[in-house]
Design an enzyme around this catalytic site. Structure first.
Site, mmCIF file in Angstrom:
data_model
loop_
_atom_site.group_PDB
_atom_site.id
_atom_site.type_symbol
_atom_site.label_atom_id
_atom_site.label_comp_id
_atom_site.label_asym_id
_atom_site.label_seq_id
_atom_site.Cartn_x
_atom_site.Cartn_y
_atom_site.Cartn_z
ATOM 1 C CE1 TYR A 161 -3.240 7.198 -2.594
ATOM 2 C CE2 TYR A 161 -2.115 9.424 -4.342
ATOM 3 C CZ TYR A 161 -1.937 7.619 -4.241
ATOM 4 O OH TYR A 161 -0.925 7.619 -5.196
ATOM 5 C CB ALA A 187 -16.335 0.964 -1.113
ATOM 6 C CD GLU A 206 -2.854 -0.750 -0.179
ATOM 7 O OE1 GLU A 206 -2.822 -0.044 -0.954
ATOM 8 O OE2 GLU A 206 -3.538 -2.072 0.337
ATOM 9 C CG ASP A 263 -5.925 1.514 -7.895
ATOM 10 O OD1 ASP A 263 -5.503 0.798 -7.209
ATOM 11 O OD2 ASP A 263 -6.601 3.110 -7.559
HETATM 12 C C1 GLA Z 1 -5.362 3.846 -4.354
HETATM 13 C C2 GLA Z 1 -4.529 4.896 -5.290
HETATM 14 C C3 GLA Z 1 -3.463 3.709 -5.697
HETATM 15 C C4 GLA Z 1 -2.385 3.466 -4.779
HETATM 16 C C5 GLA Z 1 -3.578 3.236 -3.326
HETATM 17 C C6 GLA Z 1 -2.924 2.481 -2.316
HETATM 18 O O1 GLA Z 1 -5.841 2.762 -4.368
HETATM 19 O O2 GLA Z 1 -5.302 4.883 -6.433
HETATM 20 O O3 GLA Z 1 -2.656 4.311 -6.829
HETATM 21 O O4 GLA Z 1 -1.332 4.283 -4.239
HETATM 22 O O5 GLA Z 1 -4.624 4.003 -2.853
HETATM 23 O O6 GLA Z 1 -2.077 1.870 -2.176
#
Ligand code: GLA
Length: 374
Positions: free
Chosen positions: A219, A118, A30, A167
């Site tokens: 973030y 979510a 993560e 993602d």
């Molecule tokens: C979100 C972002 C990903 C990643 C995660 C954390 O999902 O879209 O690119 O950085 O957070 O692992």
């Protein structure tokens, strides 16, 4: 009602086809993807479906979740012009154009079962579903990684969410019963077998329903901390730092942020090593839990809803549990013996009730195929 039927109802003719892309959960790794590190997601069997057909004059986007359609022109749409959910669609069209690829106006109908907000990457699933539809309808041949990159560009530069690339890569490269082991430095993908049922295991996704939002500042603040720590350590990215070097950072916050990333990369590699060697997946449980502790204490991206879910799941017998996704809400995953799953769900639900919280929504993570024609 199917998305093709909904399309035919509102547009008065059948779509050319239906394309779909999955949401994802990240097993481990993560906030490593924007540090050139390692991630290990799986594509879920929950998908965003897009029925599409070439159109004249304008692109029209409709969704089963929204009353009003959104329209824009594929040849001219620019960042800021389309906001909200349809920005993920317009952003993909824009990203294709920016890359010098052909675009076309489309009629679109969007429907899906990836929970929104979510932390399961419903946005990446929408982007990737639109991207594969656009490729096919314009006759553009791109490989899975190229499509993932365009979808990410839509998210970063059109929507304005400063995410890494995990993602979209998971949505494109996912395969049934496999994890997508991704080295985000060069986007090398290795599929790792992950057939939990044969080991008598389940991976529960506990949607805590704590609100979560990536476009806000947290973030981006973590990204900035990581970039600063890498700069102070004199490495291109935290992926290149050692734990020993990180401990030499004098700024306490940056030290903790960097420690999370460097130890998380190590945990991903350890999990991959254990699974590649054909070990019982129960052996990865402690690494999942260590990842959660690191996110809670060093990276500080958890909230009470996810901490309670992870702790109670473990007390109720999970082999390991951790928050998955960007953080500040979202979902917890718990690796459980198949027969213990309902007990774990019941324990977390009871713990939420005691605190006066809405019950969590729990389902099984089933590793499924990535984007394509539905
Ligand atoms: C979100 C972002 C990903 C990643 C995660 C954390 O999902 O879209 O690119 O950085 O957070 O692992």
């Amino acid at each position: 009602m199917s998305v093709a039927t909904r399309f035919a109802e509102v547009y008065g003719h059948d779509p050319a086809g239906v394309w779909a892309a999955p949401g994802r959960v990240n097993l481990i790794g993560e906030h490593t993807d924007y540090n050139d590190g390692f991630v290990l997601p799986l594509a879920l069997d929950r998908r965003t479906r897009v029925a599409a057909e070439l159109a004249r004059g304008a692109t029209t986007v409709r969704s089963s979740r929204e009353a009003e359609p959104v329209t824009f022109a594929a040849e001219t749409v620019a960042p800021g012009e389309v906001t909200g959910w349809a920005a993920y669609v317009a952003g993909v069209v824009w990203a294709f154009r920016q890359a010098g690829l052909p675009v076309a106006d489309l009629d679109l109908f969007v429907q899906g079962d990836v929970p929104v907000g979510a932390g399961l990457s419903s946005s990446a699933s929408l982007e990737c579903a639109v991207a594969v539809a656009l490729c096919e309808l314009t006759g553009t041949g791109l490989d899975l990684t190229e499509i993932a990159h365009l979808a990410r560009r839509a998210e970063n530069e059109f929507v304005g969410a400063p995410t890494g690339g995990m993602d979209q890569m998971a949505a494109m490269h996912g395969v049934a019963d496999r994890l997508v082991f991704l080295d985000t430095r060069d986007d090398h993908v290795e599929l790792i077998p992950f057939a939990l049922a044969t080991h008598g295991l389940r991976l529960l996704v506990i949607d805590t329903r704590a609100p979560h939002q990536l476009v806000d500042g947290q973030y981006g603040a973590r990204r900035a901390d990581c970039a600063k720590a890498a700069e102070l350590l004199g490495v291109p990215a935290l992926r290149d730092a050692t734990v020993a070097a990180v401990e030499s950072l004098t700024d306490e916050r940056l030290r903790r942020r960097a420690r999370h990333v460097v130890t998380e990369d190590e945990r991903v590699l350890e999990v991959v090593g254990r699974l590649r060697a054909g070990k019982d997946p129960r052996a990865i449980g402690p690494l999942l839990s260590a990842s959660h502790t690191s996110m809670r204490e060093d990276f500080e991206i958890t909230v009470p809803h996810v901490d309670v879910a992870a702790a109670v799941a473990e007390e109720a017998g999970a082999h390991g549990a951790r928050m998955t996704g960007g953080g500040f809400g979202g979902c917890v995953i718990a690796l459980v013996d198949a027969e213990a799953g309902d007990g774990v769900t019941g324990a977390v639900t009871a713990a939420y009730a005691e605190r006066g919280w809405e019950p969590p929504v729990v389902f099984d993570a089933v590793a499924a195929d990535g984007a394509g024609r539905a």
